[in-house]
Design an enzyme around this catalytic site. Sequence first.
Site, short mmCIF file in Angstrom:
data_model
loop_
_atom_site.label_atom_id
_atom_site.label_comp_id
_atom_site.label_asym_id
_atom_site.label_seq_id
_atom_site.Cartn_x
_atom_site.Cartn_y
_atom_site.Cartn_z
N ALA A 59 0.82 -1.22 0.00
CA ALA A 59 0.00 0.00 0.00
C ALA A 59 0.85 1.27 0.00
O ALA A 59 0.36 2.34 -0.36
CB ALA A 59 -0.92 0.01 1.22
N ALA A 69 -17.52 -0.18 15.50
CA ALA A 69 -18.88 -0.17 16.02
C ALA A 69 -19.38 -1.60 16.08
O ALA A 69 -19.22 -2.36 15.12
CB ALA A 69 -19.80 0.66 15.11
N LYS A 131 -23.30 -7.31 -0.89
CA LYS A 131 -23.83 -7.38 -2.26
C LYS A 131 -25.31 -7.02 -2.32
O LYS A 131 -25.76 -6.42 -3.29
CB LYS A 131 -23.58 -8.76 -2.87
CG LYS A 131 -24.50 -9.89 -2.47
CD LYS A 131 -24.23 -10.48 -1.12
CE LYS A 131 -22.98 -11.30 -1.10
NZ LYS A 131 -22.73 -12.01 0.17
N GLU A 155 -14.97 -5.24 -3.81
CA GLU A 155 -14.49 -6.51 -4.35
C GLU A 155 -15.06 -7.70 -3.59
O GLU A 155 -15.35 -8.74 -4.17
CB GLU A 155 -12.95 -6.55 -4.30
CG GLU A 155 -12.35 -7.77 -4.96
CD GLU A 155 -12.57 -7.80 -6.47
OE1 GLU A 155 -13.30 -8.70 -6.93
OE2 GLU A 155 -12.00 -6.96 -7.17
N GLY A 213 -22.49 -25.48 8.24
CA GLY A 213 -22.34 -24.03 8.24
C GLY A 213 -22.29 -23.40 6.87
O GLY A 213 -22.04 -22.20 6.74
N LYS A 231 -25.22 -10.79 -7.14
CA LYS A 231 -23.84 -10.81 -7.64
C LYS A 231 -23.78 -10.67 -9.16
O LYS A 231 -22.95 -9.90 -9.68
CB LYS A 231 -23.15 -12.10 -7.19
CG LYS A 231 -23.01 -12.21 -5.67
CD LYS A 231 -22.57 -13.61 -5.26
CE LYS A 231 -22.49 -13.73 -3.74
NZ LYS A 231 -22.20 -15.11 -3.31
N GLY A 328 -16.44 -17.12 3.42
CA GLY A 328 -15.46 -17.38 4.46
C GLY A 328 -14.95 -16.09 5.07
O GLY A 328 -14.89 -15.05 4.42
#
Length: 465
Positions: A59, A69, A131, A155, A213, A231, A328
């Site tokens: 970066a 929060a 999304k 992204e 899950g 999407k 994930g």
Amino acid sequence: MYRDPVQSLAPQQHDRIASTMAMPAATRPLRVGLIGIGTVGAGTFRVLARNQATIAGRAGRGIEVVVVAARNLARAAGVVGTGVALTNDPMQVATHPEVDVVVEAAGGTGPAREWLLAAMAAGKHVVTANKALLAVHGNELFAAARQHGVALAYEGAVAVSIPIIKALREGLTANRIEWVAGIINGTTNFILSKMRDEDLGFAEALEQAQALGYAEADPAFDIEGVDAAHKITLLAANAFGTPVRFADAQVEGITALQGLDVACAEQLGYRIKLLGVARKRNDGMELRVQPALVPATHLLAHVNGSMNGILVKGDAAGVTMYYGAGAGSEQTASAVIADLVDVARLDGTHAAQRVPHLGFHAHAVDEHLTVLPRAAVHTRHYLRVPVHLAQDIEAVGAWLAAQHVPVVQVALATEKSLPPGSGAQVLVLTDAVAQATVDLAVHALAAHPAVAGAVTTLRVETLDA
């Protein structure tokens, strides 16, 4: 959401944040305000902490979370420790004067919209993996980002570990994108994989997905195709330079899919996948989600379990494929942090010189490209026709041909494909034909004396180069 009494930022934490204000923007860390510290938020915090040196090296400056929060402050403190300011009022994060970029990781489409609008009005960049928020309110939010000269990065909203938004906006910029198609919901792909590999019914496969899950207690958004529609809507906007048109998408889930059709598709050399498809045509755009047959030899047919796979067809690059985990905690964090790195590199860059939010600058967005109705979609089709006698196979093929359906193959389901007591089944594959023609033919076929029950139809997607 976030209904606890408001807790202000602790004074000592506020002072620590403020101490960085005197540094030049290019040298001081990018200061992140994080709304939500659940699966996505916690994963983002962990990966930032673990890979901070690598991330800063890419970066050009550090990236640090300075305020969070959360509903449950005690739980949040257990994740972020004592060096991060905490509040249970997300709007404090959205408007905090010492925050450079707000990461929304709470989900939902109501309050999240207000937080992001407030953050952008305060001059803050925004990163989200939400999304549903972008599919429903994206046009308003992107317009606000342009108005205030800030970035809105997302992204993580599509196929999280796969950098598909960056591929469309940057890697494939030389191309006229012809179509985008893929498996973009891991829950339904897991269910369909189980139905095929273990000969399970839909209900049993869903139960396994919930136990592991992969599916929520209320899995409706996944199994009804809504998540995939969110999407593919964002992918279409980036591919074709259109506004976000989720309300016009045609959406069909997998709840009505029978194991019998999974087995019959295998017999014919196909596998059933829930696909999101966006295709640009001369007369408009196809924007749809549906279970479809894919040739068993195709790469997408081998995207199994909870994985995602996306194909993009460009006029110059040809077909490119992108594969990876679609869900994930740290997988989503990977995409969120990639967006944060992009934001960290923006200092000194005029808004007009940045990568556009939807891949095309506002003046080049095609407001007139309409979404074609379901009846106008042209694909190949699979039909399963229950009949009274196996000899009725010839009558079914002839009847469909008389209804202007371009029949390519007619076969009987083998005993291996049929569960006990299901009766004879005629399987039909067609050439490409309008959905309206198939619908009329199926309606007429239902009255044929040879037919013994409801006719099942599914689209066939060959996804040829």
